[in-house]
Each structure stands twice: as structure tokens, then as C-alpha cells.
Design a protein around this motif. Structure first.
Motif, PDB file in Angstrom:
ATOM      1  N   THR A   3       0.824  -1.212   0.000  1.00 44.73           N
ATOM      2  CA  THR A   3       0.000   0.000   0.000  1.00 44.73           C
ATOM      3  C   THR A   3       0.852   1.253   0.000  1.00 44.73           C
ATOM      4  N   ASN A   4       1.929   1.245   0.762  1.00 48.25           N
ATOM      5  CA  ASN A   4       2.784   2.431   0.832  1.00 48.25           C
ATOM      6  C   ASN A   4       3.391   2.763  -0.525  1.00 48.25           C
ATOM      7  N   ARG A   7       0.651   4.336  -2.642  1.00 45.77           N
ATOM      8  CA  ARG A   7       0.422   5.718  -2.189  1.00 45.77           C
ATOM      9  C   ARG A   7       1.542   6.641  -2.645  1.00 45.77           C
ATOM     10  N   SER A  32     -10.417   2.141  -0.699  1.00 43.27           N
ATOM     11  CA  SER A  32      -9.813   2.012   0.623  1.00 43.27           C
ATOM     12  C   SER A  32      -9.765   0.554   1.066  1.00 43.27           C
ATOM     13  N   THR A  36      -6.305  -1.612   1.757  1.00 44.28           N
ATOM     14  CA  THR A  36      -6.031  -2.174   3.086  1.00 44.28           C
ATOM     15  C   THR A  36      -6.087  -3.695   3.087  1.00 44.28           C
ATOM     16  N   LYS A  38      -8.669  -5.662   2.447  1.00 49.07           N
ATOM     17  CA  LYS A  38      -9.967  -6.243   2.794  1.00 49.07           C
ATOM     18  C   LYS A  38     -10.722  -6.711   1.564  1.00 49.07           C
ATOM     19  N   SER A  70       0.557  -4.888   3.829  1.00 49.47           N
ATOM     20  CA  SER A  70       0.470  -3.604   4.538  1.00 49.47           C
ATOM     21  C   SER A  70      -0.758  -3.571   5.405  1.00 49.47           C
TER      22      SER A  70
END
Length: 70
Positions: A3-4, A7, A32, A36, A38, A70
Motif C-alpha cells: 500500500t505504501n 500511495r 480504501s 487495506t 480487505k 500492509s
């Protein structure tokens, strides 16, 4: 999923989650959840992200298929 790294790519391109979600045709909440872990990004969404940011296959591997969660 790293994720980082995703981003960081977004920031480098001056993009926001809201704009990326719109480009992918999904809600900000759905983005989102995918970022994350999910939910999963679809192949179509990964392809759109690749095209949007001009990412290489190696970049895609690092972002979406990283062994680190992440």
C-alpha cells in the motif's frame, strides 16, 4: 499488496484516492478496502492503474504482488 508503494506513486503523480477511485469506476470506500487488503484489485483495475501512472511490469509486481502485507 504494498500500500505504501501505491500511495507513493499516487503522490508522485499528484493524485488522490478520490480521483483514483473515480478513474477506476469504484467508490472511495471500495478503493480504501482494496488498499487495506480487505478486498482485491481486479485485473482490469490493476491495468488501469498501470496505464494511469505509466508503471512497468516490475512496478506492478512490487505493488500488487509483494510478499509484505500492509
Amino acid at each position: 499488496m504494498d500500500t505504501n508503494r501505491l500511495r507513493a506513486v499516487m503522490v508522485l503523480h499528484g493524485d488522490t484516492g478520490t480521483r483514483l477511485a473515480a478513474a477506476l469506476g469504484i467508490s472511495r470506500t471500495a478503493l480504501s478496502m482494496k488498499m487495506t487488503g480487505k478486498s482485491q484489485f481486479t485485473q482490469r483495475e490493476i491495468w488501469k492503474i498501470k496505464e494511469r501512472y505509466g508503471l512497468s511490469a516490475e512496478d506492478i509486481d512490487r505493488i500488487f504482488f509483494a510478499s509484505r502485507v500492509s
